[in-house]
Motif scaffolding. Structure first.
Motif, PDB file in Angstrom:
ATOM      1  N   LEU A   1     -65.268 -12.050 -68.018  1.00 20.62           N
ATOM      2  CA  LEU A   1     -66.367 -12.817 -67.424  1.00 20.62           C
ATOM      3  C   LEU A   1     -66.444 -12.582 -65.914  1.00 20.62           C
ATOM      4  O   LEU A   1     -67.537 -12.474 -65.336  1.00 20.62           O
ATOM      5  CB  LEU A   1     -66.181 -14.300 -67.718  1.00 20.62           C
ATOM      6  N   LEU A   2     -65.291 -12.502 -65.262  1.00 19.24           N
ATOM      7  CA  LEU A   2     -65.291 -12.190 -63.826  1.00 19.24           C
ATOM      8  C   LEU A   2     -65.853 -10.786 -63.587  1.00 19.24           C
ATOM      9  O   LEU A   2     -66.548 -10.549 -62.582  1.00 19.24           O
ATOM     10  CB  LEU A   2     -63.878 -12.312 -63.266  1.00 19.24           C
ATOM     11  N   ASN A   3     -65.564  -9.872 -64.507  1.00 20.51           N
ATOM     12  CA  ASN A   3     -66.137  -8.528 -64.394  1.00 20.51           C
ATOM     13  C   ASN A   3     -67.661  -8.568 -64.474  1.00 20.51           C
ATOM     14  O   ASN A   3     -68.366  -7.843 -63.766  1.00 20.51           O
ATOM     15  CB  ASN A   3     -65.597  -7.619 -65.501  1.00 20.51           C
ATOM     16  N   ARG A   4     -68.182  -9.479 -65.358  1.00 23.25           N
ATOM     17  CA  ARG A   4     -69.642  -9.619 -65.456  1.00 23.25           C
ATOM     18  C   ARG A   4     -70.222 -10.140 -64.143  1.00 23.25           C
ATOM     19  O   ARG A   4     -71.319  -9.754 -63.740  1.00 23.25           O
ATOM     20  CB  ARG A   4     -70.001 -10.573 -66.591  1.00 23.25           C
ATOM     21  N   ALA A   5     -69.488 -11.029 -63.493  1.00 19.85           N
ATOM     22  CA  ALA A   5     -69.950 -11.551 -62.203  1.00 19.85           C
ATOM     23  C   ALA A   5     -69.997 -10.433 -61.150  1.00 19.85           C
ATOM     24  O   ALA A   5     -70.964 -10.314 -60.389  1.00 19.85           O
ATOM     25  CB  ALA A   5     -69.045 -12.687 -61.748  1.00 19.85           C
TER      26      ALA A   5
ATOM     27  N   LYS B   1     -66.938  -7.745 -53.682  1.00 26.74           N
ATOM     28  CA  LYS B   1     -65.622  -7.368 -53.163  1.00 26.74           C
ATOM     29  C   LYS B   1     -64.722  -8.595 -53.010  1.00 26.74           C
ATOM     30  O   LYS B   1     -63.516  -8.539 -53.300  1.00 26.74           O
ATOM     31  CB  LYS B   1     -65.782  -6.658 -51.816  1.00 26.74           C
ATOM     32  N   GLU B   2     -65.299  -9.705 -52.538  1.00 25.30           N
ATOM     33  CA  GLU B   2     -64.499 -10.927 -52.370  1.00 25.30           C
ATOM     34  C   GLU B   2     -63.939 -11.385 -53.709  1.00 25.30           C
ATOM     35  O   GLU B   2     -62.749 -11.734 -53.814  1.00 25.30           O
ATOM     36  CB  GLU B   2     -65.367 -12.027 -51.753  1.00 25.30           C
ATOM     37  N   LEU B   3     -64.764 -11.391 -54.758  1.00 25.03           N
ATOM     38  CA  LEU B   3     -64.295 -11.795 -56.077  1.00 25.03           C
ATOM     39  C   LEU B   3     -63.255 -10.812 -56.602  1.00 25.03           C
ATOM     40  O   LEU B   3     -62.217 -11.218 -57.152  1.00 25.03           O
ATOM     41  CB  LEU B   3     -65.491 -11.880 -57.038  1.00 25.03           C
ATOM     42  N   PHE B   4     -63.524  -9.497 -56.410  1.00 21.23           N
ATOM     43  CA  PHE B   4     -62.584  -8.477 -56.889  1.00 21.23           C
ATOM     44  C   PHE B   4     -61.221  -8.640 -56.226  1.00 21.23           C
ATOM     45  O   PHE B   4     -60.180  -8.572 -56.879  1.00 21.23           O
ATOM     46  CB  PHE B   4     -63.170  -7.090 -56.596  1.00 21.23           C
ATOM     47  N   ASP B   5     -61.203  -8.872 -54.909  1.00 21.99           N
ATOM     48  CA  ASP B   5     -59.945  -8.996 -54.171  1.00 21.99           C
ATOM     49  C   ASP B   5     -59.180 -10.255 -54.553  1.00 21.99           C
ATOM     50  O   ASP B   5     -57.941 -10.295 -54.483  1.00 21.99           O
ATOM     51  CB  ASP B   5     -60.216  -8.990 -52.658  1.00 21.99           C
ATOM     52  N   GLN B   6     -59.915 -11.320 -54.952  1.00 20.80           N
ATOM     53  CA  GLN B   6     -59.264 -12.605 -55.261  1.00 20.80           C
ATOM     54  C   GLN B   6     -58.797 -12.702 -56.712  1.00 20.80           C
ATOM     55  O   GLN B   6     -58.101 -13.648 -57.065  1.00 20.80           O
ATOM     56  CB  GLN B   6     -60.219 -13.755 -54.946  1.00 20.80           C
ATOM     57  N   MET B   7     -59.175 -11.757 -57.530  1.00 22.65           N
ATOM     58  CA  MET B   7     -58.779 -11.820 -58.949  1.00 22.65           C
ATOM     59  C   MET B   7     -57.264 -11.672 -59.072  1.00 22.65           C
ATOM     60  O   MET B   7     -56.692 -10.680 -58.592  1.00 22.65           O
ATOM     61  CB  MET B   7     -59.471 -10.710 -59.751  1.00 22.65           C
ATOM     62  N   PRO B   8     -56.597 -12.647 -59.722  1.00 25.72           N
ATOM     63  CA  PRO B   8     -55.142 -12.537 -59.877  1.00 25.72           C
ATOM     64  C   PRO B   8     -54.753 -11.374 -60.790  1.00 25.72           C
ATOM     65  O   PRO B   8     -53.703 -10.758 -60.615  1.00 25.72           O
ATOM     66  CB  PRO B   8     -54.753 -13.885 -60.495  1.00 25.72           C
ATOM     67  N   LYS B   9     -55.622 -11.076 -61.747  1.00 29.93           N
ATOM     68  CA  LYS B   9     -55.378  -9.953 -62.648  1.00 29.93           C
ATOM     69  C   LYS B   9     -56.668  -9.166 -62.805  1.00 29.93           C
ATOM     70  O   LYS B   9     -57.751  -9.730 -62.798  1.00 29.93           O
ATOM     71  CB  LYS B   9     -54.913 -10.451 -64.029  1.00 29.93           C
ATOM     72  N   ARG B  10     -56.513  -7.859 -62.942  1.00 30.27           N
ATOM     73  CA  ARG B  10     -57.670  -6.993 -63.140  1.00 30.27           C
ATOM     74  C   ARG B  10     -57.383  -6.059 -64.303  1.00 30.27           C
ATOM     75  O   ARG B  10     -56.242  -5.705 -64.555  1.00 30.27           O
ATOM     76  CB  ARG B  10     -57.985  -6.158 -61.892  1.00 30.27           C
ATOM     77  N   ASP B  11     -58.465  -5.634 -64.967  1.00 33.77           N
ATOM     78  CA  ASP B  11     -58.326  -4.587 -65.975  1.00 33.77           C
ATOM     79  C   ASP B  11     -59.211  -3.399 -65.568  1.00 33.77           C
ATOM     80  O   ASP B  11     -59.819  -3.402 -64.487  1.00 33.77           O
ATOM     81  CB  ASP B  11     -58.683  -5.106 -67.376  1.00 33.77           C
ATOM     82  N   GLY B  12     -59.283  -2.423 -66.432  1.00 34.92           N
ATOM     83  CA  GLY B  12     -60.094  -1.251 -66.109  1.00 34.92           C
ATOM     84  C   GLY B  12     -61.546  -1.602 -65.871  1.00 34.92           C
ATOM     85  O   GLY B  12     -62.230  -0.992 -65.037  1.00 34.92           O
ATOM     86  N   GLY B  13     -62.036  -2.619 -66.599  1.00 37.83           N
ATOM     87  CA  GLY B  13     -63.430  -3.043 -66.421  1.00 37.83           C
ATOM     88  C   GLY B  13     -63.694  -3.585 -65.029  1.00 37.83           C
ATOM     89  O   GLY B  13     -64.802  -3.434 -64.487  1.00 37.83           O
ATOM     90  N   SER B  14     -62.675  -4.261 -64.439  1.00 39.92           N
ATOM     91  CA  SER B  14     -62.837  -4.800 -63.082  1.00 39.92           C
ATOM     92  C   SER B  14     -63.042  -3.661 -62.087  1.00 39.92           C
ATOM     93  O   SER B  14     -63.955  -3.699 -61.253  1.00 39.92           O
ATOM     94  CB  SER B  14     -61.599  -5.620 -62.700  1.00 39.92           C
ATOM     95  N   TRP B  15     -62.161  -2.662 -62.174  1.00 37.42           N
ATOM     96  CA  TRP B  15     -62.283  -1.506 -61.277  1.00 37.42           C
ATOM     97  C   TRP B  15     -63.611  -0.785 -61.501  1.00 37.42           C
ATOM     98  O   TRP B  15     -64.293  -0.388 -60.551  1.00 37.42           O
ATOM     99  CB  TRP B  15     -61.122  -0.542 -61.520  1.00 37.42           C
ATOM    100  N   ASN B  16     -63.959  -0.638 -62.771  1.00 41.25           N
ATOM    101  CA  ASN B  16     -65.200   0.063 -63.092  1.00 41.25           C
ATOM    102  C   ASN B  16     -66.411  -0.673 -62.530  1.00 41.25           C
ATOM    103  O   ASN B  16     -67.324  -0.055 -61.960  1.00 41.25           O
ATOM    104  CB  ASN B  16     -65.336   0.217 -64.609  1.00 41.25           C
TER     105      ASN B  16
END
Length: 709
Positions: free
Chosen positions: A99-103, A117-132
């Motif tokens: 859901l954060l990736n959708r945001a 970028k602010e949301l990406f940097d604050q995410m405690p965990k990321r997956d490949g979809g976040s980077w993508n």
């Protein structure tokens, strides 16, 4: 008591009003709340639906967030995306990564990269979809360097890249023309087994084409098992952008044979390719095909068809498409005006221009360029005045055209006013304008201002700037200074082939044979492809410097010879007393199918004079009209007078003068008088003297025939 009663009544009315306009309380059950939100979405009330969710204190299903994010992204509803993200994080301690990736994706679609970028940097965990999602956001918003930087960081952290990630990275490589990095990404695509992905393969075709490696792009395209319409569009477009219009058309025809329906963009690109090589026949065929597949009515296709016909010289075809079009926009009107103006039909262009419902600076420039190209300087100046009254839109093209007018009139004072405008409005950093200004000063003969401006533009000048300055000096007979400029030019930039034509002409003017040889040697050492113009300049230089054998050698080395090159050699031999060679050259010229012009016959007649070939000269003069459909000019009549007179054929001279279709000029009469006196033909000499006196009645010019008997 009355006051208390009134206060109570007023309070009651206000309370009643507040109650009647107060929104109903949000549903308290999760099911009811979800139903209300979905109903608002179903009836187009996305903002209301998200507002209800945002004011709720309940933990809603993740599927509802996902559904709302999807709709918000499609509508680029940035406010609603922010509310959804805020509510999701506030009421869910560990929100799902997807859901954060959708945001992040939503922020990227809306161009809000700081939020993403602010949301990406604050995410405690990321997956490949976040980077993508983050890489795609950068790539789609013109932040190619940031996208590639993030991809590098992603690789260092050991995150696996998906097909979508690679597609975004390749797009960024194409934007930055990063050929080496594209090759590295290509290797990773192969390594991770994505070779069968048509999207990635098409992206590789695209990036190689953008980087100028069209052979690599074609090789990659040929490796695609089943190229789709997008793949074909990419290869057609890249061939067109690499100035290989013929190949673009061939690929389009191959696409049709493969039964792949082209996109409207592909049709537009291949029509532009036809325009690039005057492929009217191919354009006609593609026009017919576009009607067959019903894309002719597409706005871009229609505009490109008009432009293709106009640029190929078929104005009737362009006008037919224009008149039959269901819609006419600014682009189609401008293309039609430009077509007429470019072909010299300025009256028709102006009629269309006056009918245009709207205009922009490109439309004004197209009409002005028509006047300039047709040398209609008065109309061009009037049009500039009208343009200044009607619009404030002036760009670098407009200024370049106005400077062309100043150079042609010539009017250096008006040019100086334009120079002031350029300074005030910051156009002096534009190289096109700077070169046009330099050319204007040179053509107006203000070489001092040209030199000063040339020094001022030192931070941006190129070989066009050097050529303009060099040509200005050469045009005004300052050949020594032109050659000094040429040697300085070699210290700063590489001369173009046009430079050599100018400098060789300067060498010819002052008979600088040694310098001319050095220039010739420089061209050979540096592998310049000498065209007919430069070969003509070499022939002219060697001929004027009395090196006929060198001139003939340069001439014989030419693989193709136009009439200008033939004329240069014929005149060179004529002026160097090689009349026999002139006649030999003319015979070869006819055998090779080159069509002689007036200059050719001038050289031949000069050769006949030097060789004393009176009868042959008569035959050539007669053949101009009888065989070659050329009307003899003044210089041909003067040559015939000299041919007859120099060799004492006075009876033929007398007959020739009487048969001329116009009255003889003063120089002709002087020659006739001189020859009459030399050969003691008193009657003809008296007639020539009488005619000269008639031409100069205020100051009688009396001739006497001196009889030396």
């Amino acid at each position: 008591m009355g006051g208390t009663s009134a206060h109570s009544i007023l309070h009651g009315l206000l309370d009643s009003a507040n109650t009647s306009h107060r929104s109903p309380p949000p549903p308290t059950s999760l099911k009811a709340l979800t139903t209300v939100i979905l109903n608002h979405v179903r009836f187009g009330g996305l903002a209301k639906a998200v507002s209800i969710l945002y004011s709720s204190t309940l933990t809603l299903p993740f599927s509802l967030y996902a559904h709302l994010f999807q709709i918000c992204v499609s509508q680029k509803a940035i406010v609603e995306i922010r509310k959804l993200e805020s509510h999701l994080i506030m009421w869910n301690p560990n929100p799902p990564i997807f859901l954060l990736n959708r945001a992040i994706e939503g922020y990227g679609k809306c161009g809000c990269l700081d939020d993403a970028k602010e949301l990406f940097d604050q995410m405690p965990k990321r997956d490949g979809g976040s980077w993508n999602s983050m890489i795609t956001a950068y790539s789609q918003n013109g932040k190619a360097e940031e996208a590639l930087g993030l991809f590098s960081r992603m690789r260092r952290e050991g995150v696996f890249a998906s097909e979508v990630t690679f597609a975004s990275v390749l797009a960024s490589c194409g934007t930055l023309l990063e050929l080496w990095l594209s090759g590295q990404v290509h290797g990773l695509v192969v390594k991770y087994g994505f070779c069968g992905n048509v999207i990635l393969e098409s992206s590789l075709v695209d990036v190689y084409g953008k980087c100028g490696k069209i052979s690599e792009a074609r090789r990659m395209f040929d490796e695609i098992d089943n190229p789709n319409d997008v793949s074909w569009n990419v290869i057609v477009r890249r061939y067109f952008e690499m100035d290989e219009g013929n190949e673009a058309v061939k690929m389009f025809l191959k696409m049709i044979r493969m039964n792949v329906r082209p996109l409207s963009f592909t049709v537009s690109n291949v029509l532009r390719a036809c325009s690039s090589f005057q492929g009217l026949k191919e354009g006609n065929q593609i026009h017919g095909f576009s009607i067959k597949i019903n894309v002719e009515e597409d706005e871009e296709v229609t505009n490109t068809l008009i432009s293709m016909y106009a640029k190929s010289g078929d104005l009737a075809g362009a006008r037919t498409v224009f008149d039959l079009s269901c819609f006419r926009n600014l682009i189609s009107w401008t293309a039609m005006v430009s077509g007429y103006a470019r072909s010299g039909q300025t009256r028709e262009a102006r009629e269309l221009f006056n009918q245009m419902p709207e205009r922009n600076v490109i439309s004004w420039n197209a009409m002005l360029a028509g006047y300039v190209g047709s040398f209609e300087w008065d109309k061009a100046l009037d049009f500039v005045i009208l343009m200044r009254k009607r619009t404030k839109d002036i760009d670098h093209v407009t200024l370049g055209l106005i400077l062309n007018i100043c150079a042609a009139i010539p009017d250096v004072e008006l040019g100086k006013q334009v120079h002031g405008y350029i300074y005030r409005h910051g156009f002096y950093f534009n190289l096109f304008v700077a070169n046009a200004l330099l050319d204007m000063y040179g053509k107006c003969g203000n070489l001092r201002s040209a030199r000063v401006w040339f020094c001022e533009m030192s931070h941006l000048r190129n070989n066009v700037s050097w050529n303009a300055l060099l040509t200005s000096y050469a045009r005004h007979g300052m050949s020594e200074q032109a050659m000094m400029i040429f040697w300085k030019m070699l210290e700063e930039t590489t001369p173009s082939i046009y430079t050599f034509g100018t400098i060789l002409a300067a060498c010819a003017n002052i008979f600088a044979l040694e310098i001319g040889k050095q220039v010739h040697a420089f061209m050979i050492r540096n592998g310049y492809d000498m065209d007919a113009v430069v070969r003509g300049a070499l022939v002219d230089m060697y001929s004027k410097c009395r090196c006929t054998e060198y001139a003939l050698k340069v001439f014989d080395e030419a693989t193709s010879k136009d009439v200008i090159l033939w004329n240069s050699m014929i005149l060179g031999c004529s002026h160097n007393g090689r009349g026999d060679k002139v006649l030999e050259l003319f015979a070869s010229m006819e055998v090779q199918g080159a069509k002689p012009d007036h200059v050719t016959f001038q050289g031949i007649l000069l050769a006949c004079i030097s060789e004393g070939r009176i009868e042959l000269g008569q035959q050539f003069f007669k053949s101009m009209t009888d065989k070659h459909c050329l009307i003899p000019r003044l210089e041909h009549y003067e040559s015939m007078i000299e041919l007859y007179g120099q060799y004492g054929c006075i009876d033929e001279l007398d007959h020739f003068i009487n048969e001329m279709p116009f009255e003889p000029t003063a120089p002709m009469l002087i020659k006739v008088f001189d020859y009459s006196r030399k050969y003691r033909r008193l009657k003809l000499g008296e007639w020539a003297a009488d005619q000269l006196n008639k031409l100069n009645p205020p100051v009688p010019f009396q001739f006497e025939i001196i009889d030396n008997k």
